[in-house]
Design a protein around this motif. Structure first.
Motif, PDB file in Angstrom:
ATOM      1  N   UNK A 173       0.824  -1.202   0.000  1.00 39.87           N
ATOM      2  CA  UNK A 173       0.000   0.000   0.000  1.00 39.87           C
ATOM      3  C   UNK A 173       0.868   1.266   0.000  1.00 39.87           C
ATOM      4  N   UNK A 174       1.933   1.278   0.777  1.00 43.54           N
ATOM      5  CA  UNK A 174       2.838   2.430   0.781  1.00 43.54           C
ATOM      6  C   UNK A 174       3.524   2.607  -0.563  1.00 43.54           C
ATOM      7  N   UNK A 175       3.878   1.523  -1.230  1.00 47.55           N
ATOM      8  CA  UNK A 175       4.499   1.631  -2.557  1.00 47.55           C
ATOM      9  C   UNK A 175       3.534   2.230  -3.575  1.00 47.55           C
ATOM     10  N   UNK A 176       2.263   1.862  -3.493  1.00 45.77           N
ATOM     11  CA  UNK A 176       1.269   2.439  -4.402  1.00 45.77           C
ATOM     12  C   UNK A 176       1.118   3.939  -4.174  1.00 45.77           C
ATOM     13  N   UNK A 177       1.111   4.357  -2.909  1.00 45.58           N
ATOM     14  CA  UNK A 177       0.998   5.782  -2.612  1.00 45.58           C
ATOM     15  C   UNK A 177       2.211   6.545  -3.140  1.00 45.58           C
ATOM     16  N   UNK A 178       3.402   5.995  -2.958  1.00 43.22           N
ATOM     17  CA  UNK A 178       4.613   6.641  -3.453  1.00 43.22           C
ATOM     18  C   UNK A 178       4.611   6.725  -4.979  1.00 43.22           C
ATOM     19  N   UNK A 179       4.158   5.695  -5.641  1.00 42.22           N
ATOM     20  CA  UNK A 179       4.085   5.699  -7.107  1.00 42.22           C
ATOM     21  C   UNK A 179       3.105   6.767  -7.606  1.00 42.22           C
ATOM     22  N   UNK A 180       1.975   6.907  -6.925  1.00 42.06           N
ATOM     23  CA  UNK A 180       1.008   7.934  -7.322  1.00 42.06           C
ATOM     24  C   UNK A 180       1.596   9.332  -7.158  1.00 42.06           C
ATOM     25  N   UNK A 181       2.363   9.537  -6.101  1.00 40.44           N
ATOM     26  CA  UNK A 181       3.003  10.842  -5.909  1.00 40.44           C
ATOM     27  C   UNK A 181       4.006  11.127  -7.015  1.00 40.44           C
ATOM     28  N   UNK A 182       4.763  10.112  -7.407  1.00 37.98           N
ATOM     29  CA  UNK A 182       5.755  10.309  -8.470  1.00 37.98           C
ATOM     30  C   UNK A 182       5.073  10.649  -9.795  1.00 37.98           C
ATOM     31  N   UNK A 183       3.925  10.024 -10.061  1.00 34.29           N
ATOM     32  CA  UNK A 183       3.236  10.252 -11.334  1.00 34.29           C
ATOM     33  C   UNK A 183       2.541  11.612 -11.367  1.00 34.29           C
ATOM     34  N   UNK A 184       1.900  11.985 -10.266  1.00 32.38           N
ATOM     35  CA  UNK A 184       1.055  13.187 -10.270  1.00 32.38           C
ATOM     36  C   UNK A 184       1.792  14.466  -9.897  1.00 32.38           C
ATOM     37  N   UNK A 185       2.910  14.389  -9.185  1.00 35.40           N
ATOM     38  CA  UNK A 185       3.620  15.600  -8.752  1.00 35.40           C
ATOM     39  C   UNK A 185       4.329  16.235  -9.933  1.00 35.40           C
ATOM     40  N   UNK A 186       4.085  17.547 -10.182  1.00 39.94           N
ATOM     41  CA  UNK A 186       4.778  18.198 -11.304  1.00 39.94           C
ATOM     42  C   UNK A 186       6.251  18.426 -10.983  1.00 39.94           C
ATOM     43  N   UNK A 187       7.033  18.544 -11.976  1.00 41.92           N
ATOM     44  CA  UNK A 187       8.470  18.748 -11.816  1.00 41.92           C
ATOM     45  C   UNK A 187       8.758  20.182 -11.400  1.00 41.92           C
ATOM     46  N   UNK A 188       9.733  20.354 -10.526  1.00 40.19           N
ATOM     47  CA  UNK A 188      10.131  21.687 -10.090  1.00 40.19           C
ATOM     48  C   UNK A 188      11.122  22.324 -11.054  1.00 40.19           C
ATOM     49  N   UNK A 189      11.695  21.572 -11.914  1.00 36.85           N
ATOM     50  CA  UNK A 189      12.629  22.101 -12.892  1.00 36.85           C
ATOM     51  C   UNK A 189      11.873  22.602 -14.114  1.00 36.85           C
ATOM     52  N   UNK A 190      12.379  23.650 -14.763  1.00 37.95           N
ATOM     53  CA  UNK A 190      11.703  24.143 -15.971  1.00 37.95           C
ATOM     54  C   UNK A 190      11.748  23.108 -17.089  1.00 37.95           C
ATOM     55  N   UNK A 191      10.719  23.139 -17.880  1.00 34.33           N
ATOM     56  CA  UNK A 191      10.644  22.182 -18.973  1.00 34.33           C
ATOM     57  C   UNK A 191      11.553  22.615 -20.128  1.00 34.33           C
ATOM     58  N   UNK A 192      11.715  21.720 -21.091  1.00 41.41           N
ATOM     59  CA  UNK A 192      12.558  22.033 -22.250  1.00 41.41           C
ATOM     60  C   UNK A 192      11.969  23.149 -23.087  1.00 41.41           C
ATOM     61  N   UNK A 193      10.652  23.196 -23.193  1.00 36.61           N
ATOM     62  CA  UNK A 193      10.006  24.271 -23.954  1.00 36.61           C
ATOM     63  C   UNK A 193      10.282  25.628 -23.311  1.00 36.61           C
ATOM     64  N   UNK A 194      10.198  25.695 -22.011  1.00 35.10           N
ATOM     65  CA  UNK A 194      10.475  26.955 -21.319  1.00 35.10           C
ATOM     66  C   UNK A 194      11.933  27.360 -21.474  1.00 35.10           C
ATOM     67  N   UNK A 195      12.849  26.402 -21.363  1.00 32.81           N
ATOM     68  CA  UNK A 195      14.264  26.728 -21.527  1.00 32.81           C
ATOM     69  C   UNK A 195      14.557  27.230 -22.941  1.00 32.81           C
TER      70      UNK A 195
END
Length: 374
Positions: free
Chosen positions: A121-143
């Motif tokens: 159950x904890x692994x599923x929660x961690x996987x959902x966070x990885x999928x849904x959390x946006x990246x803090x780094x600028x994207x390639x389009x922005x760069x």
């Protein structure tokens, strides 16, 4: 001693004890009781209402009961700590949370099953966070977009002429409404400030709005140069100094904010000329207007936008910024204290290509501020 000797000795003792016959007893004498004084007759009765004194020995007989109670409580605490420690090592997994108690060899198995379920159950929660959390780094389009903009800016600046120092100094002016028209040339005056009986602070450059407030500017220039009667701004002090807000000064009569100067040659005093400019930025110079619609020569230097001074003060100039002297006096002062005493040491302005310096004020009385400093 023989028996005969004992009998003889007893008879002799009786004869020695009763040598004369007993006296006759009078019955009337026996009826009368003789009152003899008591040994403690002089002692008076005393009632003591205070509580009895504590004696530790009186409680010794209950020591056995208390000792038994203490032992029972200690044993109960030890058993409770043992259960808590056992539950801690088991991480809260006790037998009571099962609906039916399994056989003892299967308890470890069910513990492992519950552990694996929780980990999954904890692994599923961690996987959902990885999928849904946006990246803090600028994207390639922005760069890429930023790089195109920076590249265009670099090329544009490279084509311009290189200038190490700008030939025209940049002046700070938050409100462009105070900027002079291209065909208007405004006069500038210089006021040197310093501490009374101390060191100099610096010089302020003030630009006057002569095209908007000519009468107010003329009054200010007359007092800055000094009239022939001995009145002038030189050697007057700022009687009110509120840091980060405004300064007030220019009282050429009493030097404390209660005087009112009447310009020479005028029968009618100068009133509020107009309220063309608002107090919408820092560094403005305005002249105070009394309740009787009269200007007495006292002026303010503001350090921030002050709309509450509108329609009460006539804005007739501004301080040329950036200025180190202006930044210094902005931090100084106290609204509840007259110290430090800041004076106008000197003034100068250019008229027809020559410098005109202000005459010192010779009409000022000895103010209480000067008395305190002495």
């Amino acid at each position: 001693m023989t028996l005969i000797d004992a009998i003889l000795k007893a008879e002799n003792d009786e004869e020695r004890k009763y040598k004369s016959p007993p006296p006759e007893i009078d019955e009337s004498f026996q009826s009368v009781k003789i009152k003899r004084p008591h040994k403690y007759a002089h002692v008076q009765a005393k009632v003591d209402s205070s509580p009895p004194r504590y004696v530790h020995s009186h409680k010794i007989h209950e020591l056995e009961t208390w000792s038994r109670w203490f032992d029972d409580l200690f044993k109960e605490n030890v058993s409770m700590l043992t259960l808590i420690r056992q539950a801690h090592f088991l991480k809260g997994r006790v037998d009571s949370h099962w609906h039916r108690r399994p056989i003892r060899p299967m308890q470890h198995y069910w513990n492992r099953v519950d552990f694996l379920k929780r980990v999954h159950r904890e692994n599923l929660m961690l996987y959902n966070l990885i999928i849904t959390t946006p990246s803090r780094l600028p994207t390639t389009v922005e760069l890429n977009r930023d790089w195109v903009r920076n590249k265009r800016k670099i090329v544009m600046q490279a084509n311009n002429k290189f200038v190490l120092f700008s030939p025209v100094p940049y002046e700070e002016m938050e409100d462009q409404a105070f900027k002079a028209a291209p065909d208007v040339k405004r006069p500038r005056v210089y006021i040197k400030l310093g501490m009374q009986d101390g060191a100099a602070i610096g010089e302020l450059c003030i630009e006057l709005f002569t095209e908007v407030c000519p009468n107010t500017c003329n009054l200010f220039l007359d007092l800055l140069d000094g009239d022939t009667l001995g009145h002038g701004y030189v050697h007057t002090c700022f009687f009110r100094k509120v840091p980060h807000l405004y300064w007030s000064g220019g009282d050429v009569i009493y030097n404390n904010g209660y005087g009112c100067y009447a310009q020479r040659g005028r029968v009618i005093p100068i009133g509020a000329e107009n309220y063309h400019y608002p107090h919408s930025m820092a560094g403005l110079v305005s002249m105070r207007v009394t309740v009787d619609d009269e200007m007495c020569g006292m002026f303010n230097i503001t350090f921030k936008p002050l709309p509450q001074l509108d329609l009460r003060n006539v804005v007739f100039g501004r301080v040329i910024r950036p200025s180190n002297t202006y930044n210094i006096i902005r931090e100084m002062g106290n609204a509840l204290s007259s110290r430090p005493v800041i004076e106008i040491w000197a003034s100068r302005r250019k008229v027809d290509g020559r410098w005109v310096r202000g005459a010192p004020n010779t009409k000022l009385p000895k103010s209480p501020v000067s008395w305190n400093l002495k």
